[in-house]
Design a protein around this motif. Structure first.
Motif, PDB file in Angstrom:
ATOM      1  N   ILE A 152       0.676  -5.129   7.762  1.00 53.18           N
ATOM      2  CA  ILE A 152       1.990  -5.318   8.368  1.00 53.18           C
ATOM      3  C   ILE A 152       2.968  -4.319   7.761  1.00 53.18           C
ATOM      4  O   ILE A 152       2.731  -3.789   6.672  1.00 53.18           O
ATOM      5  CB  ILE A 152       2.554  -6.751   8.145  1.00 53.18           C
ATOM      6  N   CYS A 153       4.052  -4.029   8.487  1.00 50.04           N
ATOM      7  CA  CYS A 153       5.164  -3.330   7.845  1.00 50.04           C
ATOM      8  C   CYS A 153       6.402  -4.178   8.050  1.00 50.04           C
ATOM      9  O   CYS A 153       6.604  -4.763   9.124  1.00 50.04           O
ATOM     10  CB  CYS A 153       5.336  -1.904   8.337  1.00 50.04           C
TER      11      CYS A 153
ATOM     12  N   MET B 252      11.770   0.393  11.360  1.00 44.57           N
ATOM     13  CA  MET B 252      11.055   1.634  11.025  1.00 44.57           C
ATOM     14  C   MET B 252      11.566   2.785  11.895  1.00 44.57           C
ATOM     15  O   MET B 252      12.118   2.569  12.981  1.00 44.57           O
ATOM     16  CB  MET B 252       9.551   1.408  11.236  1.00 44.57           C
TER      17      MET B 252
ATOM     18  N   LEU C  21      -0.421   0.470  11.688  1.00 45.98           N
ATOM     19  CA  LEU C  21      -0.978  -0.769  11.135  1.00 45.98           C
ATOM     20  C   LEU C  21      -2.446  -0.962  11.496  1.00 45.98           C
ATOM     21  O   LEU C  21      -3.160  -1.706  10.837  1.00 45.98           O
ATOM     22  CB  LEU C  21      -0.165  -1.974  11.616  1.00 45.98           C
TER      23      LEU C  21
ATOM     24  N   TYR D 125       4.624  -1.191   3.519  1.00 41.20           N
ATOM     25  CA  TYR D 125       3.385  -1.270   4.312  1.00 41.20           C
ATOM     26  C   TYR D 125       2.429  -2.109   3.467  1.00 41.20           C
ATOM     27  O   TYR D 125       2.085  -1.729   2.341  1.00 41.20           O
ATOM     28  CB  TYR D 125       2.842   0.138   4.539  1.00 41.20           C
TER      29      TYR D 125
ATOM     30  N   GLU E 198       5.829  -3.980  16.539  1.00 40.27           N
ATOM     31  CA  GLU E 198       5.951  -4.453  15.152  1.00 40.27           C
ATOM     32  C   GLU E 198       6.694  -3.441  14.291  1.00 40.27           C
ATOM     33  O   GLU E 198       7.527  -3.800  13.456  1.00 40.27           O
ATOM     34  CB  GLU E 198       4.562  -4.712  14.546  1.00 40.27           C
ATOM     35  N   GLU E 199       6.376  -2.159  14.494  1.00 37.94           N
ATOM     36  CA  GLU E 199       7.050  -1.110  13.718  1.00 37.94           C
ATOM     37  C   GLU E 199       8.531  -1.049  14.103  1.00 37.94           C
ATOM     38  O   GLU E 199       9.398  -0.924  13.240  1.00 37.94           O
ATOM     39  CB  GLU E 199       6.356   0.239  13.952  1.00 37.94           C
TER      40      GLU E 199
ATOM     41  N   ASP F  66      12.585   8.245   2.248  1.00 41.58           N
ATOM     42  CA  ASP F  66      11.970   8.567   0.964  1.00 41.58           C
ATOM     43  C   ASP F  66      10.427   8.535   1.067  1.00 41.58           C
ATOM     44  O   ASP F  66       9.881   7.533   1.535  1.00 41.58           O
ATOM     45  CB  ASP F  66      12.461   7.520  -0.052  1.00 41.58           C
TER      46      ASP F  66
ATOM     47  N   LEU G 108      -4.486   6.248   6.043  1.00 38.85           N
ATOM     48  CA  LEU G 108      -3.119   6.760   6.216  1.00 38.85           C
ATOM     49  C   LEU G 108      -3.025   8.237   5.842  1.00 38.85           C
ATOM     50  O   LEU G 108      -1.931   8.793   5.784  1.00 38.85           O
ATOM     51  CB  LEU G 108      -2.135   5.954   5.355  1.00 38.85           C
TER      52      LEU G 108
ATOM     53  N   ARG H 215       3.503   9.380   1.126  1.00 32.46           N
ATOM     54  CA  ARG H 215       3.439   8.768  -0.206  1.00 32.46           C
ATOM     55  C   ARG H 215       1.979   8.530  -0.612  1.00 32.46           C
ATOM     56  O   ARG H 215       1.591   8.776  -1.765  1.00 32.46           O
ATOM     57  CB  ARG H 215       4.225   7.458  -0.224  1.00 32.46           C
ATOM     58  N   VAL H 216       1.175   8.061   0.335  1.00 35.63           N
ATOM     59  CA  VAL H 216      -0.238   7.790   0.026  1.00 35.63           C
ATOM     60  C   VAL H 216      -0.975   9.092  -0.269  1.00 35.63           C
ATOM     61  O   VAL H 216      -1.749   9.195  -1.231  1.00 35.63           O
ATOM     62  CB  VAL H 216      -0.908   7.035   1.202  1.00 35.63           C
TER      63      VAL H 216
ATOM     64  N   LEU I  29       0.833  -1.212   0.000  1.00 32.70           N
ATOM     65  CA  LEU I  29       0.000   0.000   0.000  1.00 32.70           C
ATOM     66  C   LEU I  29       0.864   1.257   0.000  1.00 32.70           C
ATOM     67  O   LEU I  29       0.460   2.301  -0.500  1.00 32.70           O
ATOM     68  CB  LEU I  29      -0.917   0.024   1.220  1.00 32.70           C
ATOM     69  N   SER I  30       2.033   1.160   0.639  1.00 31.00           N
ATOM     70  CA  SER I  30       2.964   2.286   0.626  1.00 31.00           C
ATOM     71  C   SER I  30       4.354   1.747   0.952  1.00 31.00           C
ATOM     72  O   SER I  30       4.477   0.609   1.406  1.00 31.00           O
ATOM     73  CB  SER I  30       2.552   3.356   1.642  1.00 31.00           C
ATOM     74  N   TRP I  31       5.363   2.565   0.740  1.00 32.43           N
ATOM     75  CA  TRP I  31       6.721   2.119   1.044  1.00 32.43           C
ATOM     76  C   TRP I  31       7.616   3.317   1.279  1.00 32.43           C
ATOM     77  O   TRP I  31       7.288   4.447   0.894  1.00 32.43           O
ATOM     78  CB  TRP I  31       7.287   1.253  -0.084  1.00 32.43           C
TER      79      TRP I  31
ATOM     80  N   LEU J  41       5.569   7.008   4.863  1.00 31.79           N
ATOM     81  CA  LEU J  41       4.525   6.097   4.365  1.00 31.79           C
ATOM     82  C   LEU J  41       3.224   6.858   4.137  1.00 31.79           C
ATOM     83  O   LEU J  41       2.540   6.675   3.119  1.00 31.79           O
ATOM     84  CB  LEU J  41       4.275   4.963   5.372  1.00 31.79           C
TER      85      LEU J  41
ATOM     86  N   SER K 210      10.758  -3.858  12.576  1.00 36.43           N
ATOM     87  CA  SER K 210      10.984  -3.807  11.125  1.00 36.43           C
ATOM     88  C   SER K 210      12.130  -2.865  10.764  1.00 36.43           C
ATOM     89  O   SER K 210      12.548  -2.824   9.608  1.00 36.43           O
ATOM     90  CB  SER K 210       9.703  -3.344  10.410  1.00 36.43           C
TER      91      SER K 210
END
Lengths: 100, 383
Positions: free
Chosen positions: A56-57, B138, B245, A47, B132-133, B198, B250, B149-150, A25-27, B146, B136
């Motif tokens: 999840i990410c 993050m 998540l 994402y 979780e974030e 980015d 978003l 970008r959306v 969905l996004s990155w 993130l 990763s």
């Protein structure tokens, strides 16, 4: 602080995610990482919405060309060692994503 | 009796290598007492907004530390809500006097961030995100990247629609003597700054800063009468999931929307009555979300309107945003930010803002966000 017990507890839950498919969905690409990830920076995090609706990410692995990372691409969840180990020498495996 | 703010002090924001966290706390508390000609005997309690003292400096039990510095025995509360720690401390301080527990309280926010290498700050700040974030790899710039970008894709914008926020806020920060960066930047510089996450570049991100800011809140008519003061019309807190998540969208922060609705409802004023606001521009995309989620602009409009510089002081529009320079140029010592935002409103509403003064300001709004939107505090003040 990440204790061996915390790693063990978490790894019991992530196995349910392995092999699941989803779409990006996004990155983003991280250039200023936390210290445990400094050795692999820069790296891409996606994402993802999985087929079961869960988000999840995770880091995108086995993808040398980031120009092919776009929204809506399909990925599959895999297992990787990405963080540097803590002094207790427990290897903290975590989920990652591969493009399909 | 309604609460009033009767005094404000801020230290310089920036890389203050010769000062510790509690040097900054001491400087700001003594500063606000001096500015208001008030002594500790008039203060019933202190609220201290701070996020990282326990993580970076192994420094908790801050209430007793402050008591130690000044020889106090009054209640002192440390409040933590990530980057909204200052706003949360202010909210609780106001609730304390409104409950009648005390009449006059001092609220301070402070953070010491530049003693350690940037990756350890990145790690410490990520304690305000989900497990979780964190696992990763993050970061907070990554989480906002993130979302950016959306948003950019959905509404057909590009990085120029983000860069305008940095250009505007640096222009305002240039006029603020306590800002971390007093430097005007061009759109070209903003667009060409090195990537952090980015699509966000260095000049899309607020800096790592040291600083402290203090306010005095009172319901005591005798203290209000002889001092420059503003009324607290509403202070509202809302929460949402700590993790991106779990969010349905978003491109918006639900906690901001809820806190704003409650604050406008309680204060009984309209959005068009607000002529200045300090919004939480931790990243350029965050100011776009803030303008829409606070209800000033419709969803999707912000990208278009920021490039017209409608909220730049020089353009004399009906709503000027981040006269302090925002987090972007004024700096972001996280625990201090929420207090500095309300302090900037106090300075503007009492005509003490010198070169950055906005004329005829009656109402102001402050918007402080914790994490990626897990906490939001919206405060409305007026004269």
């Amino acid at each position: 602080m990440i204790s061996p017990v915390k790693v063990w507890r978490r790894q019991k839950t992530i196995r349910d995610l392995l092999g699941r498919k989803g779409v990006i969905l996004s990155w983003t690409k991280i250039f200023t990482p936390p210290p445990q990830f400094k050795h692999i920076a820069p790296y891409t995090i996606v994402y993802v919405k999985l087929e079961n609706g869960q988000n999840i990410c995770a880091q995108l692995v086995d993808c040398l060309d980031n120009s092919i990372v776009v929204d809506n691409k399909e990925v599959v969840v895999t297992l990787r060692k990405l963080r540097e180990s803590v002094s207790d020498d427990v290897i903290p495996y975590t989920i990652a994503c591969k493009l399909i | 009796m309604r609460s009033h703010i009767i005094g404000y002090h801020t230290t310089q924001f920036g890389e203050l290598w010769d000062k510790s966290l509690f040097d900054l706390v001491e400087e700001s508390i003594l500063g606000v007492l001096k500015n208001t000609h008030i002594e500790f005997g008039d203060i019933d309690a202190i609220f201290f907004g701070n996020m990282l003292g326990g993580i970076l400096e192994n420094n908790l039990h801050a209430g007793a530390k402050i008591a130690d510095i000044f020889g106090l025995t009054i209640p002192i509360f440390r409040v933590e809500g990530a980057c909204a720690s200052g706003g949360m401390a202010f909210h609780l301080a106001n609730e304390y006097v409104q409950s009648g527990k005390g009449k006059t309280v001092l609220v301070i926010g402070a953070e010491k961030m530049t003693d350690v290498q940037p990756e350890y700050i990145t790690q410490g700040l990520m304690s305000a995100a989900s497990g979780e974030e964190q696992e990763s790899g993050m970061t907070f710039p990554g989480l906002y990247a993130l979302m950016a970008r959306v948003y950019l894709k959905k509404f057909g914008y590009d990085k120029k629609n983000l860069a305008a926020v940095a250009v505007k806020n640096h222009k305002h920060g240039f006029l603020n003597p306590t800002a971390h960066f007093r430097k005007i930047i061009s759109e070209k510089q903003a667009l060409e700054s090195s990537l952090i996450a980015d699509p966000l570049g260095l000049l899309d991100c607020s800096p790592v800063s040291d600083g402290a800011a203090s306010l005095i809140i009172t319901t005591n008519p005798a203290l209000i009468k002889r001092r420059k003061n503003v009324k607290i019309l509403s202070s509202q807190v809302a929460t949402d999931s700590i993790s991106l998540l779990q969010r349905d969208s978003l491109i918006e922060l639900k906690a901001t929307q809820i806190a704003a609705e409650k604050a406008f409802s309680e204060s009984k004023i309209k959005r068009s009555d607000i002529s200045i606001a300090e919004v939480h521009d931790c990243f350029t995309i965050a100011e776009l979300f803030a303008m829409e989620d606070l209800g000033f602009w419709k969803k999707g409009e912000a990208g278009r309107r920021v490039v017209q510089y409608e909220t730049l002081k020089d353009n004399n529009g009906p709503l000027i945003i981040n006269t302090s320079g925002g987090l972007k140029a004024s700096g972001h010592p996280v625990g201090a930010t929420g207090i500095k935002q309300i302090g900037e409103l106090y300075i503007q509403l009492t005509n003490q803002a010198d070169k950055r003064q906005i004329k005829n300001v009656k109402y102001g709004l402050a918007h402080n966000v914790g994490g990626s939107g897990g906490t939001a505090v919206v405060t409305i003040v007026g004269v």
